[in-house]
Scaffold this active site. Structure first.
Site, short mmCIF file in Angstrom:
data_model
loop_
_atom_site.label_atom_id
_atom_site.label_comp_id
_atom_site.label_asym_id
_atom_site.label_seq_id
_atom_site.Cartn_x
_atom_site.Cartn_y
_atom_site.Cartn_z
N ASP A 205 0.87 -1.17 0.00
CA ASP A 205 0.00 0.00 0.00
C ASP A 205 0.91 1.23 0.00
OD1 ASP A 205 -1.44 2.23 0.73
OD2 ASP A 205 -2.60 1.24 2.30
N GLN A 208 0.95 6.46 1.08
CA GLN A 208 1.71 7.51 1.79
C GLN A 208 3.18 7.53 1.39
OE1 GLN A 208 0.31 9.84 3.45
NE2 GLN A 208 -1.71 8.94 3.70
#
Ligand SMILES: *Cc1c(COP(=O)(O)O)cnc(C)c1O
Length: 411
Positions: A205, A208
């Site tokens: 993921d 960020q």
């Protein structure tokens, strides 16, 4: 040409962001909610306006000029995203709605195909709900189990515990590159190596990480990598799923309809080639082209320069916030991205956010879509200031003054 060492002209960069040039509640806006979404430079706004003003058309179906222009620009955006991640080919870049959508795609397609009763998926304590729930529901459906890597008090993964969780039952590891709450930068290369040595694929993921550092999926070695356009100065509603082509080739489509087919009869459908197999229906054409412009914008500044500048801002912010009595930083990993989560004695984070807003300062307060992580630290919520390359030390000083104001109100 800019280099990693040339001066970072933040004043010049700020001029590119019209939204930053405003007063909020009578004060100059200090935007410190970049982990929720980033602001858009004029070049991205212009690209969207230009597309809808001059080129708007559907892609891949038309012989006419506008459709050809739209198709060319859509394909060019895919190449830009491929370069940004250093993927091996454009086929490995799937346009999705965002990180959440990309993870759901992999869970529904790869996950459904590969998971069976008793199998396990490994995630970590610091995952965003988007990287928990799709796996949780998949496990429930398949009689499989979620395993969770614990973290220490600084917010770092316990790698020995991860090692112990990797077993012949493990079918996938899905882990965040950088925590949206703690800022922790996880050792993805090591995590991937450990999983691969047991034949287990890894999804990262990157929501960020992509906005703040150079990402090289081939160097990381991961099998899937997802990020959201709106967090890298691009539009909402668009994001990228990178997948290794051999994995994507073997995966069934997630959603079905037009664009993702080669031929259709009522008896049988032959699916399209990559990446189109995973892009059913009319895609978010303007979004993809806008994302291309956003990636070009940040790449022109240079991801290494962005990381270096933000690291210095983080160092300064950490030093200043640490000096405030009654304030505790949550997330103090040795390797950290530009996120400052904190709690204050006797003040609910929501009240911190409200008082700061009156000072023109935008931060996020709440559980940040990471409730299990809040439980780990024994807090219901945190206040989070998240920095971008257009923020300044002066803005951190304004934040500190705002926090002083919070203390004043609650003393
Ligand atoms: C923002 C975020 C997501 C979800 O991204 P969307 O753009 O809302 O789909 C997932 N993971 C992390 C770490 C995030 O910060």
């Amino acid at each position: 040409m800019t280099t990693a060492t040339s001066a970072f002209d933040v004043a010049r960069i700020r001029e590119d962001f019209p939204v930053l040039q405003q007063m909020v509640n009578g004060k100059p806006l200090v935007y410190l909610d970049n982990a929720a979404t980033s602001q858009k430079p004029q070049s991205v706004i212009d690209t969207l306006v230009h597309y809808y003003t001059s080129d708007n058309s559907n892609v891949h179906r038309g012989v006419h000029t506008l459709s050809q222009r739209a198709t060319e620009d859509y394909d060019a955006a895919r190449s830009t995203a491929r370069q940004f991640l250093n993927a091996a080919s454009d086929q490995e870049i799937i346009f999705v709605k965002g990180t959440t959508d990309g993870i759901n795609l992999v869970a529904h397609s790869y996950g459904r195909q590969h998971l069976g009763p008793g199998d396990e998926i490994i995630i970590s304590t610091m995952e965003h709900h988007s990287n928990i729930i799709p796996w949780q529901v998949l496990c429930q459906e398949k009689g499989a189990h979620l395993r969770v890597i614990p973290i220490n008090d600084a917010g770092e993964l316990l790698i020995d515990e991860y090692e112990r969780l990797l077993t012949p039952r493990t079918k996938l590891v899905s882990i965040t590159h950088v925590s949206n709450v703690l800022g922790t930068i996880n050792p993805i290369e090591q995590i991937v190596e450990m999983a691969h040595s047991r034949g287990v694929p890894v999804l990262v993921d990157g929501a960020q990480a992509a906005p703040h550092m150079a990402v090289d999926v081939q160097k990381l070695g991961c099998d899937f990598y997802v990020f959201s356009g709106h967090k890298v100065c691009g539009p909402t509603g668009i994001g990228v799923l990178y997948g290794k082509s051999d994995l994507l080739e073997a995966m069934p489509p997630y959603q079905l309809g037009s664009e993702m087919i080669k031929s259709v009869t009522f008896e049988r459908t032959i699916y399209n080639d990559l990446p189109y197999k995973f892009e059913p229906g009319t895609p978010h054409i303007a979004g993809a082209i806008g994302l291309g412009a956003a990636i070009s914008y940040i790449s022109d500044i240079g991801m290494d320069r962005i990381f270096a500048y933000e690291s210095e801002l983080l160092r300064y912010g950490t030093e200043r916030l640490s000096a405030i009595g009654g304030l505790t930083l949550i997330g103090t990993a040795a390797k950290k991205g530009s996120v400052l989560s904190f709690v204050m004695d006797g003040v609910h984070p929501h009240d911190i956010g409200t008082i700061l807003d009156a000072e023109g300062i935008a931060i996020r307060t709440g559980h940040h879509c990471a409730q299990p992580l809040m439980d780990r630290f024994g807090v219901p919520a945190t206040a989070r200031a998240s920095l971008a390359f257009y923020n300044t030390k002066e803005e951190i000083d304004v934040l500190v003054k705002g926090i002083d104001r919070v203390i004043e109100v609650f003393s």
